[in-house]
Design a protein around this motif. Structure first.
Motif, short mmCIF file in Angstrom:
data_model
loop_
_atom_site.label_atom_id
_atom_site.label_comp_id
_atom_site.label_asym_id
_atom_site.label_seq_id
_atom_site.Cartn_x
_atom_site.Cartn_y
_atom_site.Cartn_z
N ASP A 197 0.84 -1.19 0.00
CA ASP A 197 0.00 0.00 0.00
C ASP A 197 0.89 1.25 0.00
O ASP A 197 2.06 1.21 0.39
CB ASP A 197 -0.97 -0.01 1.18
CG ASP A 197 -0.31 0.28 2.51
OD1 ASP A 197 -0.01 1.45 2.78
OD2 ASP A 197 -0.08 -0.68 3.28
N SER A 200 2.91 2.28 3.05
CA SER A 200 3.78 1.27 3.66
C SER A 200 5.16 1.85 3.96
O SER A 200 5.67 2.73 3.25
CB SER A 200 3.93 0.08 2.71
OG SER A 200 4.93 -0.81 3.16
N ALA A 233 2.51 -2.93 11.69
CA ALA A 233 1.13 -2.67 11.29
C ALA A 233 0.54 -3.96 10.76
O ALA A 233 1.25 -4.83 10.24
CB ALA A 233 1.07 -1.57 10.23
N LYS A 235 -2.73 -5.45 8.30
CA LYS A 235 -3.79 -5.12 7.36
C LYS A 235 -4.75 -6.30 7.23
O LYS A 235 -4.32 -7.45 7.24
CB LYS A 235 -3.21 -4.75 6.00
CG LYS A 235 -2.56 -3.37 5.99
CD LYS A 235 -1.62 -3.17 4.83
CE LYS A 235 -0.27 -3.82 5.14
NZ LYS A 235 0.77 -3.50 4.14
N TYR A 237 -7.72 -7.90 4.83
CA TYR A 237 -8.26 -7.84 3.47
C TYR A 237 -9.40 -8.85 3.31
O TYR A 237 -9.42 -9.90 3.97
CB TYR A 237 -7.19 -8.19 2.43
CG TYR A 237 -6.02 -7.23 2.37
CD1 TYR A 237 -6.05 -6.12 1.52
CD2 TYR A 237 -4.88 -7.46 3.13
CE1 TYR A 237 -4.97 -5.26 1.45
CE2 TYR A 237 -3.79 -6.60 3.06
CZ TYR A 237 -3.84 -5.50 2.22
OH TYR A 237 -2.77 -4.65 2.15
N LEU A 245 -9.19 -3.74 1.04
CA LEU A 245 -8.58 -3.48 2.34
C LEU A 245 -9.69 -3.07 3.30
O LEU A 245 -10.32 -2.03 3.14
CB LEU A 245 -7.53 -2.37 2.24
CG LEU A 245 -6.88 -1.94 3.56
CD1 LEU A 245 -6.12 -3.09 4.22
CD2 LEU A 245 -5.95 -0.75 3.33
N LYS A 248 -6.55 -1.13 8.31
CA LYS A 248 -5.13 -1.17 8.63
C LYS A 248 -4.95 -0.68 10.06
O LYS A 248 -5.48 0.37 10.43
CB LYS A 248 -4.31 -0.30 7.67
CG LYS A 248 -2.82 -0.29 7.99
CD LYS A 248 -2.02 0.53 6.98
CE LYS A 248 -0.54 0.53 7.33
NZ LYS A 248 0.26 1.31 6.34
N ASN A 250 -2.13 0.29 12.88
CA ASN A 250 -0.75 0.59 13.24
C ASN A 250 -0.54 0.24 14.71
O ASN A 250 -1.28 0.73 15.58
CB ASN A 250 -0.44 2.06 12.98
CG ASN A 250 -0.49 2.43 11.51
OD1 ASN A 250 0.13 1.77 10.68
ND2 ASN A 250 -1.23 3.47 11.18
#
Length: 383
Positions: A197, A200, A233, A235, A237, A245, A248, A250
């Motif tokens: 992404d 990133s 992080a 993610k 999906y 997505l 996300k 962090n």
């Protein structure tokens, strides 16, 4: 299975809590309980591939000979055989990840750059063969015997970090990089997907070691969970195209140190030379209710002096003792529920979940050679 004479329970306070009201109030913590152990008489190093609790079988691979080792819960090695190299039923040179028992426990499947192969427990090739591709994607990094793949219908979802045609000292490498791959076992086709992404760490304009980028991946409830190597992080999906997505997250780990790369002109694209001081996420798995990830927090530059100049094995042992690996417990939505230090007798990279139980490999004893391997059955409980 040899029963432990005691129950080892390690409880940890919450260091990081977010998410829904019931688990973000600071009143929830988890404990890991070793409820059983298996000692396998074996002189040498091996990778834990899979455990099949119903049939009481364990699949390992020798690090030295690349032999598959089939053991039982009593610690006996029942079979050992190699399928690596120049032979008609070989999967190739290296597996791309861990071999995996099929549901009934009477066979196991191995994937490689060459193809998908299913063997009986005594080493007979039952089904499988080479990918039907004119040109295979070039998967990045060292071949690993401990990354888990997942069956979704007739396809296999695997980590398939693709190098592509560009060297990693160019922006094009990071624009073309893909993290995962499908192995279609009917069509025998390979499809790489999931680019980085735009936000990133690896799109920061610097060059990065390939080993820093290899993702950790798991699947649960038609969702794919991905942590990109050293990047703090996760993610989430959708598991169907276009792989939307969903979220996300962090990770807020204040003392996590991450290598942010180097100037492109300084990168040697031929080298794989990971920063041993960098934090890295080693494993990612899902239970029915939670997502778990183990990680090494890394060591800041100001605290590295005691390890400089030490022999490799001694250095790694000292670093892991002073900066021990940890575990994050997350909700299925990715909110951090708990964070704790992993007990020293549980390996942060080689563990898996079967039938609701965690199975951990014991770390290699770097101080004394041992002629056995140990696997722990571990229960994760909420206080």
């Amino acid at each position: 299975m040899r029963q432990l004479l005691f129950l080892l329970t390690v409880s940890f306070g919450i260091l990081a809590c977010k998410g829904n009201e019931s688990e973000s109030s600071g009143n929830v913590s988890f404990e890991l309980s070793i409820i059983d152990s298996i000692r396998i008489d074996y002189l040498g190093m091996a990778n834990l591939m899979d455990v099949h609790p119903e049939s009481k079988r364990i699949l390992l691979m020798s690090s030295q000979t690349r032999e598959f080792l089939l053991a039982d819960f009593n610690g006996n090695i029942l079979q050992s055989f190699s399928k690596s190299g120049d032979m008609p039923d070989s999967y190739g040179v290296f597996p791309l990840g861990a071999g995996k028992f099929d549901p009934d426990g009477t066979s196991f499947t191995v994937i490689s750059n060459q193809g998908v192969y299913t063997y009986s427990l005594d080493g007979k090739l039952l089904i499988g063969g080479k990918h039907q591709e004119n040109e295979m994607p070039s998967f990045a990094g060292r071949a690993s015997a401990d990354q888990e793949f997942y069956w979704l219908k007739n396809k296999i979802l695997t980590v398939g970090a693709g190098r592509g045609v560009y060297p990693r000292n160019t922006p094009e490498f990071y624009n073309a990089y893909t993290s995962l791959a499908w192995f279609d076992t009917l069509e025998r086709k390979v499809v790489s997907f999931l680019p980085l992404d735009e936000n990133s760490l690896f799109k920061n304009g610097k060059g990065h070691d390939i080993a820093h980028m290899i993702p950790r991946m798991t699947v649960s409830n038609d969702q794919i969970y991905v942590i990109q190597g050293i990047e703090p992080a996760m993610k989430i999906y959708a598991s169907e195209p276009p792989y939307t997505l969903i979220r996300k997250i962090n990770f807020d780990v204040p003392d996590y140190f991450v290598n942010e790369g180097e100037e492109m002109k300084s990168v040697d694209p031929r080298m794989i030379n990971p920063d041993v001081y960098s934090g890295i996420f080693e494993n990612l798995k899902a239970t029915d209710d939670y997502v778990l990830t183990s990680f090494f927090p890394g060591i800041p530059e100001t605290q590295r002096a005691p390890y400089e100049g030490l022999p490799w094995m001694e250095m790694m042992s000292a670093m892991r003792k002073d900066f021990p690996p940890r575990m994050l417990v997350l909700s299925k939505d990715g909110e951090v529920v708990d964070e704790f230090v992993l007990p020293a007798n549980l390996r942060d990279k080689q563990w898996l979940i079967r039938d609701g139980q965690l199975w951990f490999f014991k770390p290699t004893n770097l101080d004394k050679e041992e002629d056995f391997l140990t696997i722990y059955q571990v229960k994760l409980s909420k206080n």
